[in-house]
Design a protein around this motif. Structure first.
Motif, PDB file in Angstrom:
ATOM      1  N   MET A  39       0.838  -1.208   0.000  1.00  0.00           N
ATOM      2  CA  MET A  39       0.000   0.000   0.000  1.00  0.00           C
ATOM      3  C   MET A  39       0.869   1.253   0.000  1.00  0.00           C
ATOM      4  SD  MET A  39      -3.202  -1.287   2.405  1.00  0.00           S
ATOM      5  CE  MET A  39      -3.263   0.235   3.262  1.00  0.00           C
ATOM      6  N   ASN A  40       1.957   1.227   0.746  1.00  0.00           N
ATOM      7  CA  ASN A  40       2.874   2.369   0.761  1.00  0.00           C
ATOM      8  C   ASN A  40       3.511   2.582  -0.611  1.00  0.00           C
ATOM      9  OD1 ASN A  40       2.412   2.952   3.462  1.00  0.00           O
ATOM     10  ND2 ASN A  40       4.098   1.682   4.171  1.00  0.00           N
ATOM     11  N   ILE A  41       3.877   1.486  -1.249  1.00  0.00           N
ATOM     12  CA  ILE A  41       4.460   1.576  -2.592  1.00  0.00           C
ATOM     13  C   ILE A  41       3.425   2.133  -3.564  1.00  0.00           C
ATOM     14  CG2 ILE A  41       5.326   0.233  -4.549  1.00  0.00           C
ATOM     15  CD1 ILE A  41       6.562  -1.695  -2.483  1.00  0.00           C
ATOM     16  N   ALA A  42       2.195   1.643  -3.463  1.00  0.00           N
ATOM     17  CA  ALA A  42       1.130   2.119  -4.355  1.00  0.00           C
ATOM     18  C   ALA A  42       0.901   3.612  -4.170  1.00  0.00           C
ATOM     19  CB  ALA A  42      -0.152   1.350  -4.099  1.00  0.00           C
ATOM     20  N   GLY A  43       0.943   4.057  -2.929  1.00  0.00           N
ATOM     21  CA  GLY A  43       0.784   5.483  -2.661  1.00  0.00           C
ATOM     22  C   GLY A  43       1.889   6.302  -3.282  1.00  0.00           C
ATOM     23  N   GLN A  44       3.084   5.780  -3.241  1.00  0.00           N
ATOM     24  CA  GLN A  44       4.210   6.494  -3.831  1.00  0.00           C
ATOM     25  C   GLN A  44       4.114   6.482  -5.356  1.00  0.00           C
ATOM     26  OE1 GLN A  44       8.132   5.064  -2.785  1.00  0.00           O
ATOM     27  NE2 GLN A  44       8.768   7.130  -2.302  1.00  0.00           N
ATOM     28  N   THR A  45       3.657   5.369  -5.909  1.00  0.00           N
ATOM     29  CA  THR A  45       3.498   5.264  -7.363  1.00  0.00           C
ATOM     30  C   THR A  45       2.472   6.281  -7.842  1.00  0.00           C
ATOM     31  OG1 THR A  45       4.063   2.919  -7.317  1.00  0.00           O
ATOM     32  CG2 THR A  45       2.889   3.704  -9.262  1.00  0.00           C
ATOM     33  N   GLN A  46       1.371   6.411  -7.110  1.00  0.00           N
ATOM     34  CA  GLN A  46       0.326   7.357  -7.492  1.00  0.00           C
ATOM     35  C   GLN A  46       0.825   8.791  -7.456  1.00  0.00           C
ATOM     36  OE1 GLN A  46      -2.939   6.484  -4.866  1.00  0.00           O
ATOM     37  NE2 GLN A  46      -3.660   4.778  -6.133  1.00  0.00           N
ATOM     38  N   SER A  47       1.811   9.047  -6.601  1.00  0.00           N
ATOM     39  CA  SER A  47       2.364  10.402  -6.535  1.00  0.00           C
ATOM     40  C   SER A  47       3.440  10.642  -7.582  1.00  0.00           C
ATOM     41  CB  SER A  47       2.896  10.691  -5.134  1.00  0.00           C
ATOM     42  OG  SER A  47       4.017   9.889  -4.853  1.00  0.00           O
ATOM     43  N   GLY A  48       3.678   9.625  -8.442  1.00  0.00           N
ATOM     44  CA  GLY A  48       4.580   9.808  -9.575  1.00  0.00           C
ATOM     45  C   GLY A  48       6.026   9.437  -9.333  1.00  0.00           C
ATOM     46  N   HIS A  49       6.349   8.815  -8.227  1.00  0.00           N
ATOM     47  CA  HIS A  49       7.725   8.410  -7.950  1.00  0.00           C
ATOM     48  C   HIS A  49       7.957   6.990  -8.465  1.00  0.00           C
ATOM     49  CE1 HIS A  49       6.987  11.510  -4.858  1.00  0.00           C
ATOM     50  NE2 HIS A  49       8.232  11.851  -5.118  1.00  0.00           N
ATOM     51  N   GLU A  50       9.026   6.820  -9.224  1.00  0.00           N
ATOM     52  CA  GLU A  50       9.355   5.481  -9.736  1.00  0.00           C
ATOM     53  C   GLU A  50      10.265   4.720  -8.787  1.00  0.00           C
ATOM     54  OE1 GLU A  50      10.607   5.017 -13.764  1.00  0.00           O
ATOM     55  OE2 GLU A  50       9.398   6.716 -14.404  1.00  0.00           O
ATOM     56  N   ALA A  51      11.117   5.433  -8.067  1.00  0.00           N
ATOM     57  CA  ALA A  51      12.043   4.790  -7.137  1.00  0.00           C
ATOM     58  C   ALA A  51      11.559   5.006  -5.709  1.00  0.00           C
ATOM     59  CB  ALA A  51      13.448   5.363  -7.305  1.00  0.00           C
ATOM     60  N   MET A  52      11.912   4.095  -4.850  1.00  0.00           N
ATOM     61  CA  MET A  52      11.492   4.160  -3.452  1.00  0.00           C
ATOM     62  C   MET A  52      12.206   5.280  -2.721  1.00  0.00           C
ATOM     63  SD  MET A  52       9.461   1.578  -2.782  1.00  0.00           S
ATOM     64  CE  MET A  52       9.668   1.118  -1.079  1.00  0.00           C
ATOM     65  N   ASP A  53      11.508   5.852  -1.749  1.00  0.00           N
ATOM     66  CA  ASP A  53      12.208   6.796  -0.886  1.00  0.00           C
ATOM     67  C   ASP A  53      13.070   5.991   0.089  1.00  0.00           C
ATOM     68  OD1 ASP A  53      10.739   6.037   1.383  1.00  0.00           O
ATOM     69  OD2 ASP A  53       9.399   7.744   1.292  1.00  0.00           O
ATOM     70  N   ILE A  54      13.961   6.663   0.751  1.00  0.00           N
ATOM     71  CA  ILE A  54      14.946   5.994   1.599  1.00  0.00           C
ATOM     72  C   ILE A  54      14.286   5.191   2.716  1.00  0.00           C
ATOM     73  CG2 ILE A  54      16.817   6.398   3.254  1.00  0.00           C
ATOM     74  CD1 ILE A  54      17.674   8.737   1.428  1.00  0.00           C
ATOM     75  N   ASN A  55      13.268   5.757   3.347  1.00  0.00           N
ATOM     76  CA  ASN A  55      12.589   5.057   4.439  1.00  0.00           C
ATOM     77  C   ASN A  55      11.949   3.754   3.980  1.00  0.00           C
ATOM     78  OD1 ASN A  55      12.788   5.917   7.031  1.00  0.00           O
ATOM     79  ND2 ASN A  55      10.932   7.159   7.008  1.00  0.00           N
ATOM     80  N   LEU A  56      11.220   3.797   2.867  1.00  0.00           N
ATOM     81  CA  LEU A  56      10.577   2.580   2.364  1.00  0.00           C
ATOM     82  C   LEU A  56      11.612   1.558   1.905  1.00  0.00           C
ATOM     83  CD1 LEU A  56       7.463   3.925   0.416  1.00  0.00           C
ATOM     84  CD2 LEU A  56       7.503   2.659   2.560  1.00  0.00           C
ATOM     85  N   SER A  57      12.677   2.039   1.304  1.00  0.00           N
ATOM     86  CA  SER A  57      13.750   1.131   0.880  1.00  0.00           C
ATOM     87  C   SER A  57      14.364   0.424   2.078  1.00  0.00           C
ATOM     88  CB  SER A  57      14.845   1.894   0.135  1.00  0.00           C
ATOM     89  OG  SER A  57      14.354   2.456  -1.051  1.00  0.00           O
ATOM     90  N   LYS A  58      14.615   1.190   3.119  1.00  0.00           N
ATOM     91  CA  LYS A  58      15.208   0.631   4.329  1.00  0.00           C
ATOM     92  C   LYS A  58      14.273  -0.420   4.946  1.00  0.00           C
ATOM     93  CE  LYS A  58      17.317   2.168   8.633  1.00  0.00           C
ATOM     94  NZ  LYS A  58      17.590   3.312   9.509  1.00  0.00           N
ATOM     95  N   LYS A  59      12.981  -0.123   5.006  1.00  0.00           N
ATOM     96  CA  LYS A  59      12.013  -1.073   5.555  1.00  0.00           C
ATOM     97  C   LYS A  59      11.958  -2.347   4.717  1.00  0.00           C
ATOM     98  CE  LYS A  59       9.014   2.087   8.001  1.00  0.00           C
ATOM     99  NZ  LYS A  59       7.679   2.651   8.155  1.00  0.00           N
ATOM    100  N   HIS A  60      12.074  -2.186   3.404  1.00  0.00           N
ATOM    101  CA  HIS A  60      12.030  -3.347   2.531  1.00  0.00           C
ATOM    102  C   HIS A  60      13.238  -4.256   2.777  1.00  0.00           C
ATOM    103  CE1 HIS A  60      10.695  -5.647  -0.943  1.00  0.00           C
ATOM    104  NE2 HIS A  60      11.975  -5.803  -1.213  1.00  0.00           N
ATOM    105  N   VAL A  61      14.395  -3.675   2.878  1.00  0.00           N
ATOM    106  CA  VAL A  61      15.610  -4.457   3.119  1.00  0.00           C
ATOM    107  C   VAL A  61      15.534  -5.141   4.483  1.00  0.00           C
ATOM    108  CG1 VAL A  61      18.119  -4.292   3.469  1.00  0.00           C
ATOM    109  CG2 VAL A  61      17.039  -3.098   1.552  1.00  0.00           C
TER     110      VAL A  61
END
Length: 131
Positions: free
Chosen positions: A81-103
């Motif tokens: 859901m967080n990724i979808a929200g970011q996609t809807q806002s036009g970002h193709e790459a993850m922000d640092i916080n979401l990337s860190k959580k994913h790892v």
């Protein structure tokens, strides 16, 4: 001078990994159902307190692991859901916080794989002895 390599995590790549994890978790759920069926068979065969204690141990472990699976699935859904929200806002790459959580979650999945593998080994040794 050292150059630092920066890895960009794309939404598609993360979604693919989430799908893989969902499949893996679904497989674990199916396996646990069959393991519980084996436990039911053994309960009918054995009356020894020692064996019944071990059966209860595995029953508890399987229940616990099912809860862990549910928690992992919920975490994946929230991350999606967080990724979808970011996609809807036009970002193709993850922000640092979401990337860190994913790892961090990837590491949690790797750890859980090992815990589950160890549980299966222990259970199969038990089945070999008492089936």
């Amino acid at each position: 001078m050292k150059t630092m390599k920066t890895e960009v995590l794309n939404h598609e790549d993360l979604h693919f990994e989430h799908q893989h994890w969902h499949s893996e978790l679904a497989f674990w759920e199916d396996e646990l159902k069959s393991f519980k069926n084996r436990l039911a068979e053994l309960i009918k065969r054995w009356s020894s307190k020692e064996v019944l204690t071990q059966l209860e141990h595995f029953q508890n472990e399987f229940t616990l692991h099912n809860r862990v699976i549910d928690d992992l699935k919920e975490t994946i859904e929230k991350h999606e859901m967080n990724i979808a929200g970011q996609t809807q806002s036009g970002h193709e790459a993850m922000d640092i916080n979401l990337s860190k959580k994913h790892v961090e979650f990837r590491e949690k999945m790797e750890s859980q794989r090992q815990i589950y593998a160890d549980l299966k080994k222990e259970f199969f040794r038990f089945l070999t002895k008492y089936m």
